[in-house]
Scaffold this motif. Structure first.
Motif, PDB file in Angstrom:
ATOM      1  N   THR A  20       0.851  -1.183   0.000  1.00  0.00           N
ATOM      2  CA  THR A  20       0.000   0.000   0.000  1.00  0.00           C
ATOM      3  C   THR A  20       0.888   1.234   0.000  1.00  0.00           C
ATOM      4  N   CYS A  23      -0.177  -3.527   7.951  1.00  0.00           N
ATOM      5  CA  CYS A  23      -0.660  -2.147   7.884  1.00  0.00           C
ATOM      6  C   CYS A  23      -1.511  -1.944   9.135  1.00  0.00           C
ATOM      7  N   SER A  24      -1.474  -0.748   9.717  1.00  0.00           N
ATOM      8  CA  SER A  24      -2.266  -0.520  10.931  1.00  0.00           C
ATOM      9  C   SER A  24      -3.766  -0.633  10.656  1.00  0.00           C
ATOM     10  N   ALA A  57       3.190   1.739   8.498  1.00  0.00           N
ATOM     11  CA  ALA A  57       3.318   3.160   8.138  1.00  0.00           C
ATOM     12  C   ALA A  57       4.705   3.764   8.411  1.00  0.00           C
ATOM     13  N   TYR A  95      -2.404   8.766  10.402  1.00  0.00           N
ATOM     14  CA  TYR A  95      -2.186   7.543  11.192  1.00  0.00           C
ATOM     15  C   TYR A  95      -2.162   7.879  12.671  1.00  0.00           C
TER      16      TYR A  95
HETATM   17 MO   LIG Z   1      -0.493   1.245   6.326  1.00  0.00          MO
END
Ligand SMILES: [Mo]
Ligand SMILES: Nc1nc2c(c(=O)[nH]1)N[C@H]1C(S)=C(S)[C@@H](COP(=O)(O)O)O[C@H]1N2
Length: 387
Positions: free
Chosen positions: A78, A124-125, A229, A254
């Motif tokens: 991403t 990914c968070s 991130a 984020y």
């Molecule tokens: Mo992410």
């Protein structure tokens, strides 16, 4: 060890035989597994899953895990500003700001520095069930961030280390009802202690080959144990400064809003996305005769794991086996649970992980104090249909 080899062989053979593709918009078809091993269908998945909606977002189908490392061309991805095209010949990593000597390093100069390997799996968070496709595990090679910062020499006043990617775009910056459109790079920062710690790596290889464009060619930051991130790809600059970095992807896009009881009063905290929260999820259930096997993945910040448990329907929590092939500190980890005498019909299967500090993966109810959707590490019950 033996178990993994056979699973890998089983899947390789059957996927090839079925001529299956996992690219853009392909509907997943259950592989007919060889040697009597069959995947049990999950009933909590959408009928059609768009694994790669855009070139900039690709999910990894965790049901197809067939080895410790995610294949390079399947690694989830991403990014916000697409893939910048970077010329390896003219590429330079700039190190500037509060350092004794500014640096401008070519790829060859970076590769000539002492290198090390890191096994690091991250998500990914925004990753969550039932698909959990924004997670992967890689074997990375690069130079310690520490080594590069030692070469530059960090000044006394240095407090904040900003990592900027070569990818950029226009961003709206809101301020008291006004909005300003400015050009920005993808940027994240580390504090002095975090940046000077031995763990962070500037990686140029994944699986023994140069990084792919998806994974940040030619160089990326990796902060072991942290969410995706902070792992800045296409790294072009490290800027060392005294004041806090408040860029969009650090301070706004984020972050997590979560309640915490402090002295009997609920405090609502907004925090940055850093260390991965303790999580396990079930990736696949398969069977061979009446023996069913539950297979899943653990992700966390590198704190050693005490146990993983699995619960079927309203039964009790039962201990799962942790896989020794995935035991290195920052690798994602696999677990299996053998389930005997499963009956036909729909069943619910859930896992929970506990680390050596006694921290237990929360239930959805326990995580309800988290308002925003990132860092969703709750136990995730899944449903399957046994024929
Ligand atoms: Mo992410
Ligand atoms: N330069 C740059 N680095 C970036 C991003 C980005 O948009 N630009 N996205 C981040 C996010 S949100 C995640 S989850 C990871 C994904 O890494 P991967 O594509 O190698 O899986 O990269 C991070 N690093």
């Amino acid at each position: 060890m033996k178990q993994h080899k056979s699973r890998r062989e089983i899947l390789k053979g059957s996927l090839a035989a079925a001529g299956m593709g996992f690219l853009g918009g392909t509907q997943w078809v259950l592989p007919a597994l060889a040697q009597g091993e069959t995947v049990v269908p999950f009933t909590d998945l959408p009928d059609v899953i768009n694994w790669q909606r855009t070139p900039d977002r690709r999910m990894f189908d965790v049901r197809t895990i067939d080895g410790v490392f995610t294949p390079r061309d399947k690694f989830f991805t991403t990014q916000h500003y697409g893939h910048p095209t970077i010329n390896a010949e003219t590429y330079r990593l700039q190190v500037s700001g509060l350092v004794e000597r500014s640096l401008s390093l070519s790829l060859n100069e970076i590769r000539a520095l002492p290198s090390r390997e890191l096994v690091f799996g991250f998500e990914c968070s925004g990753n969550r069930g039932p698909i959990n496709g924004l997670a992967s595990n890689g074997r990375w090679t690069g130079v310690s961030l520490q080594t590069v910062l030692e070469r530059a020499g960090v000044q006394e006043l240095a407090r904040e280390f900003v990592f900027l990617g070569a990818d950029r775009g226009e961003e709206e910056v809101e301020f008291r009802g006004q909005s300003y459109t400015v050009d920005q790079q993808y940027g994240r920062s580390l504090t002095r202690d975090q940046a000077l710690a031995p763990e962070p790596l500037l990686a140029y290889e994944l699986d023994g080959q140069p990084l792919t464009a998806f994974q940040g060619y030619p160089l990326r930051l990796l902060v072991p144990g942290w969410y995706g991130a902070p792992n800045v790809k296409y790294l072009s600059e490290i800027h060392v400064q005294a004041d806090q970095y408040l860029g969009k992807y650090q301070a706004r896009w984020y972050r997590t809003l979560k309640g915490e009881m402090v002295n009997g009063e609920m405090k609502w905290k907004e925090t940055a996305i850093t260390k991965m929260r303790l999580k396990s999820f079930i990736a696949r259930v398969s069977y061979n005769g009446r023996r069913h096997q539950v297979f899943g993945v653990v992700l966390n910040d590198g704190t050693p794991i005490r146990s993983v448990e699995v619960k079927i329907d309203n039964g009790s929590w039962e201990l799962a086996n942790l896989d020794s092939e995935t035991s290195s500190q920052y690798s994602w980890k696999y677990f299996t649970y053998d389930w005997n005498g499963a009956s036909s019909g729909e069943h619910t299967v859930v896992s929970r992980v506990t680390d050596v500090n006694g921290q237990v993966q929360p239930t959805v109810e326990e995580l309800a104090v988290k308002k925003t959707f990132l860092e969703h590490n709750a136990q995730h019950p899944r449903t399957i249909m046994i024929a």
